[in-house]
Motif scaffolding. Structure first.
Motif, PDB file in Angstrom:
ATOM      1  N   GLU A 160      -8.499   1.806 -11.337  1.00  0.00           N
ATOM      2  CA  GLU A 160      -7.057   1.962 -11.361  1.00  0.00           C
ATOM      3  C   GLU A 160      -6.451   1.705 -12.744  1.00  0.00           C
ATOM      4  OE1 GLU A 160      -5.233  -0.449  -8.338  1.00  0.00           O
ATOM      5  OE2 GLU A 160      -6.867  -0.041  -6.934  1.00  0.00           O
ATOM      6  N   GLU A 165      -2.748   2.808 -14.222  1.00  0.00           N
ATOM      7  CA  GLU A 165      -1.725   1.793 -14.527  1.00  0.00           C
ATOM      8  C   GLU A 165      -1.221   1.962 -15.957  1.00  0.00           C
ATOM      9  OE1 GLU A 165      -0.688  -1.226 -12.771  1.00  0.00           O
ATOM     10  OE2 GLU A 165      -1.626  -0.538 -10.921  1.00  0.00           O
ATOM     11  N   LYS A 177      -3.526  -9.575 -11.955  1.00  0.00           N
ATOM     12  CA  LYS A 177      -2.999  -8.226 -11.735  1.00  0.00           C
ATOM     13  C   LYS A 177      -1.522  -8.337 -11.376  1.00  0.00           C
ATOM     14  CE  LYS A 177      -3.426  -4.240  -8.775  1.00  0.00           C
ATOM     15  NZ  LYS A 177      -3.966  -3.731  -7.550  1.00  0.00           N
TER      16      LYS A 177
END
Length: 158
Positions: free
Chosen positions: A15, A19, A154
Motif C-alpha cells: 500500500e 499512500e 501507520k
C-alpha cells in the motif's frame, strides 16, 4: 515486536506506493490552490516602474493560512517517512536467506497466492508456508532492531 506486527508491516508494504501517490496528489492540489496565482502575478505582461519593488511570491506565501502550511509540512513528512519505510523494509528482507527472501517477496510484496509461490519456487504449499514462518521469525528480530521500522506508526490520513 511480534509476528503479527511483522506481517502487518509486510502487508502494508503493498500500500505504500498508493499512500505516497495520494499524499502527492493532495500536495499538488494545495500547490495549485495556493501557489498558482504566483505565476499569474509575476507574468502579467505590464511594464514595471524602474524602481518599483514587487514581491508577489513573498506576498502569496505570506497569505497561506498557517493550518494549510502545517498540513503541507505534515504531508511532505509523511511522504518522506513512507519512502524511508519502504527502503528499510526492503533492506531487512534482503538480509534473509535466498529462499526465504524469494518466498517473502512473492507472497507479501508481489501478492501471489500460495499455489503460485509454490510453483514458482518449486516447493509444496506447506514447505513455502514453513519457509515463510521461519523468515517472519527472523524478521521479528530484524524489524525490532531497526529503530525506524519499530517506531513507525501507520497514519490513517488527516
Amino acid at each position: 515486536m511480534d509476528k503479527c506486527r511483522v506481517i502487518e508491516i509486510l502487508e502494508f508494504y503493498k500500500e505504500i506506493d498508493g499512500e505516497i501517490a495520494l499524499y502527492r496528489r493532495i500536495l499538488h492540489d494545495y500547490e495549485i490552490q495556493y501557489y498558482h496565482t504566483i505565476g499569474e502575478m509575476a507574468n502579467d505582461g505590464q511594464p514595471k516602474g524602474q524602481y518599483h519593488i514587487s514581491r508577489p511570491v513573498e506576498n502569496a506565501v505570506m497569505n497561506i493560512p498557517d493550518y494549510v502550511r502545517e498540513d503541507i509540512e505534515d504531508y511532505e513528512k509523511e511522504v518522506r517517512d513512507l519512502q524511508k519505510l519502504k527502503g528499510q523494509i526492503l533492506q531487512e528482507i534482503s538480509r534473509l536467506r535466498l529462499k526465504e527472501k524469494t518466498i517473502v517477496f512473492d507472497y507479501y510484496i508481489y501478492g501471489m497466492k500460495w499455489e503460485q509461490v509454490a510453483e514458482r519456487n518449486h516447493y509444496s504449499d506447506r514447505q513455502c508456508k514453513n519457509i515463510r514462518d521461519a523468515a517472519v521469525d527472523k524478521l521479528v528480530e530484524k524489524f525490532q532492531n531497526n529503530a525506524f521500522i519499530r517506531e513507525f506508526k501507520k497514519t490513517n490520513g488527516k
